[in-house]
Design an enzyme around this catalytic site. Sequence first.
Site, PDB file in Angstrom:
ATOM      1  CG  LEU A   1      43.579  34.198  25.323  1.00  0.00           C
ATOM      2  CD1 LEU A   1      43.040  32.549  25.968  1.00  0.00           C
ATOM      3  CD2 LEU A   1      44.563  34.049  24.751  1.00  0.00           C
TER       4      LEU A   1
ATOM      5  N   GLY B   1      45.267  37.362  28.901  1.00  0.00           N
ATOM      6  CA  GLY B   1      46.657  36.250  27.715  1.00  0.00           C
ATOM      7  C   GLY B   1      47.695  37.754  27.487  1.00  0.00           C
TER       8      GLY B   1
ATOM      9  CG  ASN C   1      41.098  40.870  33.557  1.00  0.00           C
ATOM     10  OD1 ASN C   1      42.307  40.128  32.956  1.00  0.00           O
ATOM     11  ND2 ASN C   1      40.701  41.446  33.466  1.00  0.00           N
TER      12      ASN C   1
END
Length: 279
Positions: free
Chosen positions: A85, A130, A154
């Site tokens: 993301l 993501g 993570n």
Amino acid sequence: ATIRRTEPTAGSGDSARRFGTQRVLVEPDAASGVAVMKFKNPPVNSLSLELLTEFIISLEKLENDKTFRGVILTSDCPRVFSAGLDLTEMCGKNPAHYAEYWKAVQELWLRLYLSNLVLIAAINGACPAGGCLISLTCDYRILADNPKYLIGLNETLLGIVAPFWFKDTLVNTIGHRASEQALQLGLLFLPAEALQVGLVDQVVPEDQVLSTALSVMARWMAIPDHARQLTKNMMRKTTVDRLVKQRDADIQNFVSFISRDSIQKSLQMYLEKLKQKKG
Ligand SMILES: CCCCCCC/C=C/C(=O)SCCNC(=O)CCNC(=O)[C@H](O)C(C)(C)COP(=O)(O)OP(=O)(O)OC[C@H]1O[C@@H](n2cnc3c(N)ncnc32)[C@H](O)[C@@H]1OP(=O)(O)O
């Protein structure tokens, strides 16, 4: 985002007529019914709102075109599949933006996870957070054998938490105990470790990732579509319904979580660290 057609590649005829958008290139091969979808949002294919929107549009176009039965997801950016993301979408914005952004993240996951297409991730670069989630929505994952290409969810390393549907997708892939440890520690796996834990299905030399994806695709496409699609749906619908039933609550949860001063500070510090790394 508009879908643009580009000229067919030399000597290829109609079946290789490419189309796509600014950040998502689509190389369809009508003859085989396979399209290669490449993320092109340099430098690291961070999943910005624009990329998410274009990804959804291009995926929908392929799903609505019965010529295509399989899609290979890969990166057009060197060394990175997707950095996950886009942190700038989650920092220093307003609640309305966070809600719009998270809705798009949910939408992409919902579309990918239950897609009728055969989806194969040709992971030709780093695949954290993501980016890892996108690869987990696929039916099969092939990772280039490069120790720099780490893969994993993570989020805890950033001081944030992967939502339950990220967790569910990982548990469905590597099991509960392995997911519990990986999520809490924010583990980023080396290719050999990712293979060992079942996060990826194959690790191959970097220059064989796409060719391997094409041959695996042929194997999956040999199965009658209807039977394969119903089976995929049987396997995944319970997981998808958990989010569908509470999409708005999930959005509100994201907005309130990401808006916290402590979370904003963590994200800012993490972004700073990324920038200093280059210094
Ligand atoms: C209730 C819910 C709560 C929250 C939801 C939780 C779900 C969140 C999921 C996520 O995906 S959060 C994002 C996590 N991503 C990462 O931790 C990866 C961070 N990036 C990297 O580790 C590295 O960039 C890389 C991918 C390994 C590539 O390394 P490389 O050395 O090739 O490039 P860099 O110099 O690090 O980066 C280039 C450039 O890009 C910027 N950048 C990197 N990652 C992101 C990102 N995810 N979003 C936005 N921008 C990113 C980086 O800062 C550099 O910028 P410049 O210095 O060039 O301006």
